[in-house]
Design a protein around this motif. Structure first.
Motif, PDB file in Angstrom:
ATOM      1  N   TYR A  57       0.828  -1.213   0.000  1.00 32.79           N
ATOM      2  CA  TYR A  57       0.000   0.000   0.000  1.00 32.79           C
ATOM      3  C   TYR A  57       0.860   1.260   0.000  1.00 32.79           C
ATOM      4  O   TYR A  57       0.366   2.351  -0.304  1.00 32.79           O
ATOM      5  CB  TYR A  57      -0.947  -0.015   1.204  1.00 32.79           C
ATOM      6  N   LEU A  58       2.149   1.117   0.312  1.00 29.86           N
ATOM      7  CA  LEU A  58       3.048   2.276   0.333  1.00 29.86           C
ATOM      8  C   LEU A  58       3.716   2.530  -1.017  1.00 29.86           C
ATOM      9  O   LEU A  58       4.461   3.505  -1.163  1.00 29.86           O
ATOM     10  CB  LEU A  58       4.139   2.065   1.392  1.00 29.86           C
ATOM     11  N   ASP A  59       3.475   1.659  -2.004  1.00 29.31           N
ATOM     12  CA  ASP A  59       4.209   1.759  -3.268  1.00 29.31           C
ATOM     13  C   ASP A  59       3.861   2.993  -4.084  1.00 29.31           C
ATOM     14  O   ASP A  59       4.706   3.543  -4.779  1.00 29.31           O
ATOM     15  CB  ASP A  59       3.971   0.499  -4.119  1.00 29.31           C
ATOM     16  N   LYS A  60       2.605   3.422  -4.043  1.00 31.15           N
ATOM     17  CA  LYS A  60       2.215   4.610  -4.805  1.00 31.15           C
ATOM     18  C   LYS A  60       2.945   5.830  -4.265  1.00 31.15           C
ATOM     19  O   LYS A  60       3.002   6.039  -3.061  1.00 31.15           O
ATOM     20  CB  LYS A  60       0.709   4.852  -4.700  1.00 31.15           C
ATOM     21  N   LYS A  61       3.488   6.654  -5.156  1.00 35.29           N
ATOM     22  CA  LYS A  61       4.239   7.842  -4.737  1.00 35.29           C
ATOM     23  C   LYS A  61       3.465   9.117  -5.047  1.00 35.29           C
ATOM     24  O   LYS A  61       2.523   9.118  -5.834  1.00 35.29           O
ATOM     25  CB  LYS A  61       5.603   7.882  -5.440  1.00 35.29           C
ATOM     26  N   GLY A  62       3.870  10.209  -4.425  1.00 36.24           N
ATOM     27  CA  GLY A  62       3.247  11.506  -4.688  1.00 36.24           C
ATOM     28  C   GLY A  62       2.237  11.879  -3.617  1.00 36.24           C
ATOM     29  O   GLY A  62       1.508  11.015  -3.105  1.00 36.24           O
ATOM     30  N   LEU A  63       2.196  13.170  -3.302  1.00 37.48           N
ATOM     31  CA  LEU A  63       1.296  13.645  -2.247  1.00 37.48           C
ATOM     32  C   LEU A  63      -0.163  13.416  -2.590  1.00 37.48           C
ATOM     33  O   LEU A  63      -0.970  13.078  -1.726  1.00 37.48           O
ATOM     34  CB  LEU A  63       1.543  15.141  -1.979  1.00 37.48           C
ATOM     35  N   MET A  64      -0.527  13.609  -3.861  1.00 37.70           N
ATOM     36  CA  MET A  64      -1.931  13.468  -4.240  1.00 37.70           C
ATOM     37  C   MET A  64      -2.434  12.042  -4.036  1.00 37.70           C
ATOM     38  O   MET A  64      -3.616  11.833  -3.756  1.00 37.70           O
ATOM     39  CB  MET A  64      -2.148  13.886  -5.698  1.00 37.70           C
ATOM     40  N   SER A  65      -1.530  11.072  -4.160  1.00 38.26           N
ATOM     41  CA  SER A  65      -1.952   9.683  -3.945  1.00 38.26           C
ATOM     42  C   SER A  65      -2.366   9.471  -2.495  1.00 38.26           C
ATOM     43  O   SER A  65      -3.117   8.547  -2.188  1.00 38.26           O
ATOM     44  CB  SER A  65      -0.819   8.722  -4.319  1.00 38.26           C
TER      45      SER A  65
END
Length: 569
Positions: A17-25
């Motif tokens: 669940y931590l793989d997505k990057k970027g603040l908007m995610s």
């Protein structure tokens, strides 16, 4: 515990669940784990802010007379400390942060019942916190965290004799954050009822789940009362209505009844989740099923029910009839029964258990010790004759902190240690964790134990100055607060170091039999690679396989392997 194939999703089910990057995610996520982490960051910031206010209050009381600030500033400091700690930190700390992260995983489901509502509740919390921040910047408040009338309801600018500070923005902050609490409660109840994995019967739920379920019931039933009360307070201050202000024909004691009808159940919103965390930790580090599992589970519901019946013990000296005070006193003693059930069952669980004193267990044992002191000193305050002497003294301050800090905060920090490897994927430094615990435990007891003595000798709470004979005890208490603060700084450094360079955590570092440790670390986006099907209870260590239990790590303090490399208990 076996697994059955699940259906394919658009997202890689094996991705963390931590793989997505970027603040908007993060800002638009519907993943309960990410929402829980955002709650966690928010409540830790609130805790740090409230702690700074507390240290300033204690520093002012180090010497008789003025030390750091004048009386008005002191009133603002203790008021802001109370409001921030209660409404921004303690109430959301375990349910909204740790509960959001762990509850669906413990239930074997992909998410909470209403993911969008979950995200909305977080933003409502932030919106309310912004009102609180505005109030702090715009003069703060000096009414205490209870907003007692008529001080909070009348404005000197309109001919009143009350507070000239930003009372309305702060009451609105508490009002708005109440909706976040209600929505979280609704979400959790629906999730527990409708989203459990196959084989997960009511008697197989974790005790943490039972605790959150009981807490959610209180949140839904009690929080609207606070919302209505604060709304009436705001209307009175804006419109000059005579609801609580005696100059306008109102009754200030009515406000106390309304406020405590919410706030005493709110004590259980704060403490019952901590009890759930402690039940998990004691079971894991004793390697056995909790003694009296259903008794502990039902006592959580018992506390939820009885919490609504005892608000009157806050008003023993407010002019109630003798018969009313007698009834509330008797009901107060009744609350000791479900709390006692938990304590005796926890001790019985430890008895003949295979106890491992790792850092989460130290916090759980601290909870057991300190909460028991808090509960027993509550009996003094439940006695009518004794309460007349102790009411509004430092004895009440010490009792409250032994329950809230010795209870809820110990449970929260213990839960953070316990589940940290699971949701971050990183181990922390065990030695540093023990040093931090030691400073917190010693500092807490040094700070608040002497306050029982201060209160019994007649030192009133919330006073800016005091008689010379109280100075030495105040100085001991203040030095204790510095040790306590140092302990939390050590823990903060430890967790930051863990995030930046901690060892990768294994799937099940503590050897627990519970469902949340059966999924990869950190958990996949949908919590499990395959949908779980439970074939045993979550505390059935005798039925768990070696593969489930002993996927451990090599810690020099707690070696988990024999010389031949084979894992052992």
């Amino acid at each position: 515990m076996t697994t059955a194939p699940g259906h394919h999703e658009e997202v890689d089910p094996n991705a963390s669940y931590l793989d997505k990057k970027g603040l908007m995610s993060w800002f638009v996520t519907l993943d309960h784990k990410r929402i829980g982490v955002m709650y966690l960051i928010s409540v830790i910031i609130s805790f740090a802010l409230g702690g700074i206010f507390a240290l300033l209050v204690r520093a002012e009381l180090f010497t008789k007379g003025r030390t750091l600030m004048d009386a008005d500033t002191y009133n603002k400091m203790f008021s802001l400390h109370g409001v921030v700690m209660v409404f921004l930190f303690i109430i959301p700390s375990i349910p909204a942060a740790l509960g959001n992260i762990m509850l669906p995983i413990q239930l074997g489901t992909k998410d909470v019942a209403f993911p969008k509502l979950n995200l909305l509740s977080f933003y409502i919390y932030l919106f309310g916190a912004c009102f609180g921040l505005y109030s702090m910047i715009n003069g703060g408040i000096d009414t205490g965290w209870t907003f007692y009338t008529p001080y909070s309801s009348s404005d000197p600018a309109h001919g009143g004799v009350g507070s000239a500070t930003s009372v309305i923005p702060m009451t609105l902050a508490a009002f708005v954050m109440g909706f976040s609490s209600i929505l979280t409660g609704v979400n959790f109840i629906a999730t527990v009822h409708k989203m459990r994995a196959p084989g997960l019967t009511w008697r197989r739920l974790t005790l943490f789940t039972w605790a959150l379920y009981a807490t959610s019931i209180i949140q839904i039933l009690a929080t609207p009362v606070l919302a209505i009360t604060l709304l009436l307070l705001t209307m009175e201050r804006f419109l000059g209505l005579g609801i609580f202000d005696p100059r306008l024909g109102g009754d200030p004691v009515l406000y106390q009844h309304f406020f405590w009808f919410y706030s005493h159940p709110a004590v259980y919103i704060m403490i019952v989740p901590g009890m759930g965390v402690v039940s998990e930790i004691l079971a894991t580090f004793s390697r056995r099923e909790p003694v009296g599992y259903m008794a502990i589970a039902m006592s959580s519901l018992g506390l939820a029910l009885l919490g609504f019946l005892v608000w009157g013990h806050h008003l023993f000296v407010a002019g109630m009839s003798e018969y009313a005070t007698m009834v509330f006193s008797a009901l107060t003693f009744l609350v000791a029964i479900p709390s006692g059930v938990k304590v005796f069952n926890w001790v019985a669980t430890l008895y003949k258990g295979s106890i491992s004193l790792q850092s989460p267990m130290l916090w759980a044992l601290s909870f057991l010790f300190l909460f028991t002191i808090g509960g027993l000193t509550g009996l003094f305050l439940g006695m009518l004759a004794v309460d007349v002497h102790l009411h509004d003294t430092y004895f009440v301050v010490a009792h409250f902190h032994y329950v809230m800090v010795g209870g809820t905060v110990m449970g929260f920090v213990g839960g953070l240690h316990y589940w940290w490897p699971k949701f971050t994927g990183k181990m922390y430094d065990e030695k540093l964790a023990r040093i931090g615990w030691f400073f917190v435990f010693i500092g807490f007891n040094t700070t608040f134990l002497v306050q029982f003595v201060l209160g019994s000798r007649g030192m009133p709470r919330r006073y800016y100055d005091y008689l010379p004979e109280f100075e030495q005890l105040h100085q001991i208490s203040t030095i204790g607060s510095w040790i306590l603060g140092l302990g939390f700084v050590v823990l903060l450094v430890m967790f930051i170091r863990s995030l930046l360079g901690g060892k990768p955590a294994p799937r099940n570092p503590w050897g627990s039999a519970a469902l949340e440790w059966m999924t990869p670390t950190p958990p996949p986006t949908f919590n499990f690679v395959k949908d779980p099907v439970l074939t045993r209870g979550q505390y059935d260590y005798h039925l768990a396989t070696d593969d489930e239990l002993y996927d451990g790590f090599d810690d020099p303090l707690f070696p988990k392997k024999n010389a031949d490399g084979k894992a052992h208990a």
